[in-house]
Design a protein around this motif. Structure first.
Motif, PDB file in Angstrom:
ATOM      1  N   PHE A 136      11.273 -63.314  73.071  1.00 32.85           N
ATOM      2  CA  PHE A 136      11.464 -63.189  72.086  1.00 32.85           C
ATOM      3  C   PHE A 136      12.220 -63.660  70.912  1.00 32.85           C
ATOM      4  O   PHE A 136      13.414 -64.327  71.343  1.00 32.85           O
ATOM      5  CB  PHE A 136      10.535 -61.605  71.458  1.00 32.85           C
ATOM      6  N   GLU A 137      11.602 -64.291  69.889  1.00 28.11           N
ATOM      7  CA  GLU A 137      12.102 -64.847  68.723  1.00 28.11           C
ATOM      8  C   GLU A 137      12.933 -63.585  68.946  1.00 28.11           C
ATOM      9  O   GLU A 137      12.870 -62.626  67.476  1.00 28.11           O
ATOM     10  CB  GLU A 137      11.623 -65.498  68.223  1.00 28.11           C
ATOM     11  N   SER A 138      14.025 -63.810  68.275  1.00 33.95           N
ATOM     12  CA  SER A 138      15.306 -62.348  67.890  1.00 33.95           C
ATOM     13  C   SER A 138      15.654 -62.088  66.392  1.00 33.95           C
ATOM     14  O   SER A 138      16.173 -61.460  66.361  1.00 33.95           O
ATOM     15  CB  SER A 138      16.674 -62.795  69.218  1.00 33.95           C
ATOM     16  N   THR A 139      14.559 -62.844  65.791  1.00 33.64           N
ATOM     17  CA  THR A 139      14.427 -62.680  64.091  1.00 33.64           C
ATOM     18  C   THR A 139      13.533 -61.658  63.869  1.00 33.64           C
ATOM     19  O   THR A 139      13.569 -60.770  63.066  1.00 33.64           O
ATOM     20  CB  THR A 139      14.161 -64.210  63.284  1.00 33.64           C
ATOM     21  N   LEU A 140      13.217 -60.577  65.128  1.00 34.74           N
ATOM     22  CA  LEU A 140      12.309 -60.030  65.105  1.00 34.74           C
ATOM     23  C   LEU A 140      13.111 -58.547  65.422  1.00 34.74           C
ATOM     24  O   LEU A 140      13.631 -58.719  66.049  1.00 34.74           O
ATOM     25  CB  LEU A 140      10.856 -60.446  66.264  1.00 34.74           C
ATOM     26  N   PRO A 141      12.767 -57.443  64.308  1.00 35.42           N
ATOM     27  CA  PRO A 141      13.992 -56.170  64.705  1.00 35.42           C
ATOM     28  C   PRO A 141      13.315 -56.033  66.187  1.00 35.42           C
ATOM     29  O   PRO A 141      12.016 -55.423  66.500  1.00 35.42           O
ATOM     30  CB  PRO A 141      13.382 -55.971  63.859  1.00 35.42           C
ATOM     31  N   HIS A 142      14.236 -55.702  66.627  1.00 33.28           N
ATOM     32  CA  HIS A 142      13.903 -55.437  68.407  1.00 33.28           C
ATOM     33  C   HIS A 142      14.880 -54.031  68.845  1.00 33.28           C
ATOM     34  O   HIS A 142      16.040 -54.164  68.198  1.00 33.28           O
ATOM     35  CB  HIS A 142      14.080 -57.077  69.379  1.00 33.28           C
ATOM     36  N   GLY A 143      15.516 -53.871  69.624  1.00 29.97           N
ATOM     37  CA  GLY A 143      15.239 -52.760  70.582  1.00 29.97           C
ATOM     38  C   GLY A 143      15.597 -52.393  71.572  1.00 29.97           C
ATOM     39  O   GLY A 143      14.499 -52.657  72.147  1.00 29.97           O
ATOM     40  N   TRP A 144      15.929 -51.695  72.453  1.00 38.10           N
ATOM     41  CA  TRP A 144      15.534 -51.170  73.766  1.00 38.10           C
ATOM     42  C   TRP A 144      16.219 -49.295  73.588  1.00 38.10           C
ATOM     43  O   TRP A 144      16.495 -48.473  73.320  1.00 38.10           O
ATOM     44  CB  TRP A 144      16.137 -51.889  74.671  1.00 38.10           C
ATOM     45  N   GLU A 145      15.741 -48.953  74.898  1.00 34.08           N
ATOM     46  CA  GLU A 145      16.529 -47.420  75.041  1.00 34.08           C
ATOM     47  C   GLU A 145      15.218 -47.209  77.015  1.00 34.08           C
ATOM     48  O   GLU A 145      14.336 -47.711  77.119  1.00 34.08           O
ATOM     49  CB  GLU A 145      15.677 -46.233  74.066  1.00 34.08           C
ATOM     50  N   ASN A 146      16.535 -46.693  77.583  1.00 35.65           N
ATOM     51  CA  ASN A 146      15.960 -46.337  79.267  1.00 35.65           C
ATOM     52  C   ASN A 146      15.412 -44.874  78.645  1.00 35.65           C
ATOM     53  O   ASN A 146      16.593 -43.863  78.265  1.00 35.65           O
ATOM     54  CB  ASN A 146      18.039 -46.529  79.792  1.00 35.65           C
ATOM     55  N   LEU A 147      14.861 -44.504  79.071  1.00 33.11           N
ATOM     56  CA  LEU A 147      13.702 -43.260  78.949  1.00 33.11           C
ATOM     57  C   LEU A 147      13.931 -42.187  80.205  1.00 33.11           C
ATOM     58  O   LEU A 147      13.298 -41.178  80.049  1.00 33.11           O
ATOM     59  CB  LEU A 147      12.280 -43.118  78.283  1.00 33.11           C
ATOM     60  N   GLU A 148      14.174 -43.228  81.369  1.00 31.56           N
ATOM     61  CA  GLU A 148      13.996 -42.755  82.301  1.00 31.56           C
ATOM     62  C   GLU A 148      15.891 -41.410  83.106  1.00 31.56           C
ATOM     63  O   GLU A 148      16.743 -41.553  81.613  1.00 31.56           O
ATOM     64  CB  GLU A 148      14.055 -43.384  83.275  1.00 31.56           C
ATOM     65  N   ALA A 149      15.248 -40.653  83.767  1.00 32.19           N
ATOM     66  CA  ALA A 149      16.372 -39.787  84.192  1.00 32.19           C
ATOM     67  C   ALA A 149      17.158 -41.010  85.433  1.00 32.19           C
ATOM     68  O   ALA A 149      19.066 -39.495  85.782  1.00 32.19           O
ATOM     69  CB  ALA A 149      16.297 -38.678  84.662  1.00 32.19           C
ATOM     70  N   SER A 150      17.058 -41.564  85.485  1.00 31.52           N
ATOM     71  CA  SER A 150      18.311 -43.082  86.093  1.00 31.52           C
ATOM     72  C   SER A 150      18.736 -44.284  85.045  1.00 31.52           C
ATOM     73  O   SER A 150      18.671 -44.125  84.392  1.00 31.52           O
ATOM     74  CB  SER A 150      17.589 -42.570  87.787  1.00 31.52           C
ATOM     75  N   PRO A 151      19.747 -44.374  85.716  1.00 31.32           N
ATOM     76  CA  PRO A 151      20.683 -45.753  85.333  1.00 31.32           C
ATOM     77  C   PRO A 151      19.686 -46.964  85.085  1.00 31.32           C
ATOM     78  O   PRO A 151      18.757 -46.783  85.802  1.00 31.32           O
ATOM     79  CB  PRO A 151      21.886 -45.605  85.860  1.00 31.32           C
ATOM     80  N   ALA A 152      20.092 -47.421  84.147  1.00 33.04           N
ATOM     81  CA  ALA A 152      18.650 -49.218  84.246  1.00 33.04           C
ATOM     82  C   ALA A 152      19.659 -50.078  83.809  1.00 33.04           C
ATOM     83  O   ALA A 152      20.602 -50.027  82.979  1.00 33.04           O
ATOM     84  CB  ALA A 152      17.993 -48.836  82.951  1.00 33.04           C
ATOM     85  N   ARG A 153      19.236 -51.187  84.338  1.00 34.90           N
ATOM     86  CA  ARG A 153      19.897 -52.257  84.762  1.00 34.90           C
ATOM     87  C   ARG A 153      19.558 -53.506  84.401  1.00 34.90           C
ATOM     88  O   ARG A 153      18.120 -53.420  84.309  1.00 34.90           O
ATOM     89  CB  ARG A 153      21.503 -52.847  85.557  1.00 34.90           C
ATOM     90  N   ALA A 154      19.690 -54.539  83.014  1.00 31.09           N
ATOM     91  CA  ALA A 154      19.142 -56.126  83.170  1.00 31.09           C
ATOM     92  C   ALA A 154      19.873 -56.567  82.739  1.00 31.09           C
ATOM     93  O   ALA A 154      21.302 -56.545  81.996  1.00 31.09           O
ATOM     94  CB  ALA A 154      17.985 -55.395  82.102  1.00 31.09           C
TER      95      ALA A 154
END
Length: 206
Positions: free
Chosen positions: A182-200
């Motif tokens: 996506f175009e990063s001029t758009l407001p954005h954020g992320w979150e891990n909603l799970e009970a285990s670690p996430a990687r990206a």
């Protein structure tokens, strides 16, 4: 809920970066606070002037520089914009020295986030036009309470767990193998909603 689906050089050309311009990391950990102070002082900015430019509190910046708190990604991005540098400047020294970088996993540098870890996969590369990052999120962790906005484009590829991305108000849930750009001029954020670690894998293209 919308979702994205995706199913030879000589030895002297290879380079594993070494910090030379600011305090050396210990055990692969990057001292973001020391790096922030180095960049700020290099631009002859007082901590108060940087606070005004970034919209952050003087006390917040002081705590980061003194290693008393770990900044969120959104906080680092605010400071990076104010200093006029890419966010990866907090993880590597100035003056990249090689056109080819080989980085064994055992020598990868990382910095602690409030609830996770961030590694710069492109440290030491000359004339960088992309900023590849490996982000690990603890259960419930995210990019911070404020939306992130910066120039360029952003690509994310989920490696492990489930990560919820919010881009300009729209929600995307990424599972292993899913990607988002996506175009990063758009407001954005992320979150891990799970009970285990996430990687990206996160690739910023300023």
């Amino acid at each position: 809920m919308p979702k994205i689906h995706s199913h030879a050089h000589s030895a002297r050309d290879l380079h594993v970066p070494e910090a030379r311009d600011c305090p050396s990391p210990q055990d692969g950990k990057v001292d973001v606070g020391a790096r922030l102070r180095f960049l700020r002082e290099g631009r002859q900015l007082s901590i108060r002037a940087l606070a005004e430019a970034s919209g952050l509190a003087v006390n917040t910046l002081s705590l980061i520089e003194n290693g008393k708190t770990s900044p969120s990604v959104s906080t680092l991005q605010q400071v990076a914009v104010a200093l006029g540098v890419p966010i990866t400047s907090f993880f590597e020294p100035d003056s990249p020295r090689s056109r080819v970088v080989y980085m064994p996993a055992s020598q990868r540098r990382s910095t602690n986030l409030p609830h996770g870890m961030l590694s710069d996969l492109g440290a030491g590369l000359a004339q960088r036009t992309i900023e590849p990052l490996l982000i690990t999120l603890d259960p419930g962790a995210g990019s911070g309470s404020h939306a992130i906005v910066h120039p360029g484009q952003e690509f994310v590829f989920c490696l492990e767990g489930r990560i919820q991305y919010t881009v300009d108000g729209a929600i995307y849930v990424l599972e292993p193998g899913d990607s988002l750009i996506f175009e990063s001029t758009l407001p954005h954020g992320w979150e891990n909603l799970e009970a285990s670690p996430a990687r990206a894998l996160l690739v910023l293209c300023p």
